[in-house]
Design an enzyme around this catalytic site. Structure first.
Site, PDB file in Angstrom:
ATOM      1  CG  ASP A  32      -2.397   0.396   1.078  1.00 50.08           C
ATOM      2  OD1 ASP A  32      -2.541   1.638   0.475  1.00 50.08           O
ATOM      3  OD2 ASP A  32      -3.202  -0.250   1.322  1.00 50.08           O
TER       4      ASP A  32
ATOM      5  CG  HIS B 100      -9.133  -1.567   4.154  1.00 48.91           C
ATOM      6  ND1 HIS B 100      -8.942  -1.398   2.793  1.00 48.91           N
ATOM      7  CD2 HIS B 100      -8.963  -0.133   4.461  1.00 48.91           C
ATOM      8  CE1 HIS B 100      -8.358  -0.284   2.455  1.00 48.91           C
ATOM      9  NE2 HIS B 100      -8.278   0.560   3.455  1.00 48.91           N
ATOM     10  CG  ASP B 101     -11.891   1.744   3.115  1.00 49.44           C
ATOM     11  OD1 ASP B 101     -11.324   1.797   4.187  1.00 49.44           O
ATOM     12  OD2 ASP B 101     -11.247   2.558   2.103  1.00 49.44           O
TER      13      ASP B 101
ATOM     14  CD  GLU C 217      -8.985   4.250  -1.947  1.00 47.82           C
ATOM     15  OE1 GLU C 217      -9.907   4.199  -1.117  1.00 47.82           O
ATOM     16  OE2 GLU C 217      -8.157   5.332  -1.645  1.00 47.82           O
TER      17      GLU C 217
ATOM     18  CG  ASP D  37      -4.825   5.534   0.885  1.00 47.32           C
ATOM     19  OD1 ASP D  37      -5.612   4.883   0.885  1.00 47.32           O
ATOM     20  OD2 ASP D  37      -4.796   6.853   1.348  1.00 47.32           O
TER      21      ASP D  37
HETATM   22  C1  NOJ Z   1      -8.538   5.130   1.626  1.00 44.94           C
HETATM   23  C2  NOJ Z   1      -8.290   3.888   2.447  1.00 44.94           C
HETATM   24  O1  NOJ Z   1      -8.509   2.882   1.832  1.00 44.94           O
HETATM   25  C3  NOJ Z   1      -8.984   4.334   3.654  1.00 44.94           C
HETATM   26  O2  NOJ Z   1      -8.978   3.180   4.756  1.00 44.94           O
HETATM   27  C4  NOJ Z   1      -8.169   5.331   4.491  1.00 44.94           C
HETATM   28  O3  NOJ Z   1      -8.906   5.886   5.627  1.00 44.94           O
HETATM   29  C5  NOJ Z   1      -8.204   6.425   3.472  1.00 44.94           C
HETATM   30  N1  NOJ Z   1      -7.857   6.359   2.223  1.00 44.94           N
HETATM   31  C6  NOJ Z   1      -7.146   7.601   4.295  1.00 44.94           C
HETATM   32  O4  NOJ Z   1      -6.018   7.261   3.904  1.00 44.94           O
END
Ligand code: NOJ
Length: 567
Positions: free
Chosen positions: A100, A334-335, A261, A206
């Site tokens: 990551d 994970h989100d 992402e 990210d």
């Molecule tokens: C995206 C990540 O997937 C998430 O878990 C994170 O809180 C935010 N970016 C900030 O880095």
């Protein structure tokens, strides 16, 4: 159309959230030795790469998405030697390693940030975005702009004892880096090379499309923008240039795979990020389909599931970018809440059917499949009873925001409970022993979903209806059929409110994917360009046979089929 073949296009990526995967030393937190002990499980599923959510040193205000040192492993996960062993053990099994890269911001605990605050003349000051506050009509000090953070509240934090603020598009503990500063960009390229030299094969960037801001910084005056400032920090003016530079100085020097992402990218920019000739990224995540049961950007505000939106989000990128770039196929990370517990699915009744259905309609598309730990056994949302069980700061921020809006606590909790990011972060359920086999100790950093007694890897593998084995079969099939990897997609019945259907074809071979995305029976009319007697079933999640392929097929709830044309 000739398609460029590549390892990452044929790859299947398994995502690990290290804190919650496997705890080898019983301290309640997952770790690298724990991961190593499960690598065979991941390889046997059919994955060929692993993306690790951040393993770096971090105070864990956002569980690793706030990095304090990009070149150190968090001691709770292990040592750098453990990491080197992890890479070696992965490679031994044909698993590539994807790290990551959280490059929009650091942690406030990062040495750069500490140095920036300690001394006004420090060169590190310009690593961040620090500005004088403004005075309002009443003469009070207010932040430099009216931007809001993705995690609610103002995007600026006042620096104690001064009239200055630093920008944080996420939590106050996550200060944004100033990518205008060439030194910051050099640091980032150097960090990439550091990991690439260790044998890492790729990166997940990210919120990558937030790194370039529009200068001079200004207020967002659009009254319709709930999250203020997005036009000034999403797909900013130097995005493409910054990505090109990272490629020149690091990525292109190695055989890498990159996935960015993205935060609600504009279509044109999205295409440019992934175009092969752009030299930027190999692919992006675009979560439009995962916004089909919530109000975008505000995951925790639910809305009735829209299959139409899901289909647009899942299929449009396949139609739009085929032949020019590459795509990703995702249901969970994970989100996100657990996929079998959303999209209007009656989980109790249809967990197996829905898990296998979702896998078929998603991972048979055009793009690299990303599977999130536990998805392959149909792990479900947890029934969180109170705020104390929620570890994710965002859950607390959003509940706090609801309170500020005078929403009763219980109502807010009830409304949001289906979408907390905490659902994805409960420990992996390995077996029915204490703590689901995640460890054998007394505690876990996050509560275990009580359904682990019936939903766990051991029980799944022993069951006649194993979701893991279904995934295995599906991924093996994808691997063996170039048309399912490289083939172009044609969609059927885009407006149908129950059925999702598309074909994939390549070098004279054609497949048809059909699924009933509902809890009631649905009719599917065979598209005119297919002949019944030329079709046979390659995969089914509910036991349909070739003799049951009909002009009008009545599909069972969450029934999914992969039909192959044999001419
Ligand atoms: C995206 C990540 O997937 C998430 O878990 C994170 O809180 C935010 N970016 C900030 O880095």
């Amino acid at each position: 159309m000739a398609v460029k073949t590549n390892w990452y296009k044929e790859a299947v990526v398994y995502q690990i959230y290290p804190l919650s995967f496997m705890d080898s030393n019983n301290d309640g937190m997952g770790d690298i030795p724990g991961i190593i002990s499960k690598l065979d499980y991941i390889r046997d599923l059919g994955a060929t790469a692993i993306w690790f959510s951040p393993l770096y040193k971090s105070p864990w205000n956002d569980y690793g998405y706030d990095i304090a040192d990009y070149r150190e492993i968090h001691p709770a996960f292990g040592t750098m030697e453990d990491f080197d062993r992890l890479v070696e053990e992965c490679h031994k099994r044909g698993l590539r390693v994807i790290m990551d890269a959280v490059f929009n911001h650091t942690s406030t605990e990062h040495e750069w940030f500490k140095a920036a605050l300690a001394d006004k003349d420090s060169p590190y000051r310009d690593y961040y975005i620090i500005r004088e506050g403004k005075r309002n009509k009443e003469g009070e000090l207010i932040p430099p702009t009216n931007w809001t953070s993705s995690f609610t509240g103002p995007a600026w934090e006042r620096i104690e004892g001064t009239d200055e603020y630093y920008l944080h598009l996420f939590a106050p503990e996550q200060p944004d880096l100033n990518w205008e500063n060439p030194k910051v960009r050099e640091e980032m390229a150097d960090i990439l090379r550091f990991w690439l030299d260790k044998g890492v094969d790729g990166f997940r960037f990210d919120v990558f499309n937030m790194i370039s801001k529009v200068y001079p910084l200004r207020d967002d005056k659009n009254p319709l923008h709930f999250q203020k400032g997005t036009p000034f920090y999403v797909d900013g003016p130097r995005m493409h240039e910054f990505l090109n530079e990272l490629n020149r100085n690091a990525l292109s020097l190695y055989d890498t795979y990159t996935v960015g992402e993205s935060y609600i990218p504009d279509e044109e920019h999205a295409h440019r990020y992934i175009k092969e000739e752009s030299g930027e990224l190999d692919s992006i995540f675009d979560f439009e389909h995962l916004a089909s049961d919530n109000i975008f950007g505000l995951k925790m505000i639910p809305k009735p599931f829209s299959l139409k939106q899901f289909k647009r989000g899942l299929i449009d990128p396949q139609l739009r970018y085929h032949g020019t770039g590459w795509n990703t196929l995702v249901l969970e990370n994970h989100d996100q809440a657990r996929s079998v517990s959303r999209f209007g699915i009656n989980t109790k009744k249809y967990r197996y059917q829905a898990a296998t259905f979702l896998a078929m309609i998603t991972f048979l598309g055009w793009g690299t499949p990303f599977i999130y730990q536990g998805e392959e056994i149909g792990m479900t949302n947890t029934k969180f009873m109170s705020r104390d069980q929620l570890k994710d700061p965002v859950s607390h921020f959003v509940l706090g925001m609801a309170k500020d809006l005078h929403m009763p606590d219980r109502l807010a909790f009830k409304m949001m409970k289906g979408a907390f990011r905490d659902h994805a972060r409960t420990p992996m359920q390995w077996d029915s022993s204490v703590n689901a086999g995640f460890n054998t100790g007394a505690q876990t950093w996050q509560c275990v979903n009580p359904d682990y007694r019936t939903i766990n890897v051991e029980a799944d593998l022993a069951s006649g209806r194993s979701i893991y084995r279904f995934y295995q079969k599906l991924l093996a099939l994808r691997k063996s059929e170039p048309a399912l990897i490289y083939g172009n997609t044609i969609e059927y019945y885009p407006d149908d409110r129950q059925v999702i259907s598309y074909s994939r074809s390549y070098e004279g071979k054609r497949f048809l994917i059909v699924g009933n995305f509902s809890g009631t029976r649905a009719d599917f009319i065979m598209p005119g360009d297919f002949e019944l007697d030329e079709l046979h079933i390659r995969m089914t999640n509910q036991g349909r046979t070739d003799t049951e392929i009909e002009e009008i097929m009545q599909l069972k709830p969450y029934e999914a089929l992969l039909l192959e044309e044999t001419v």
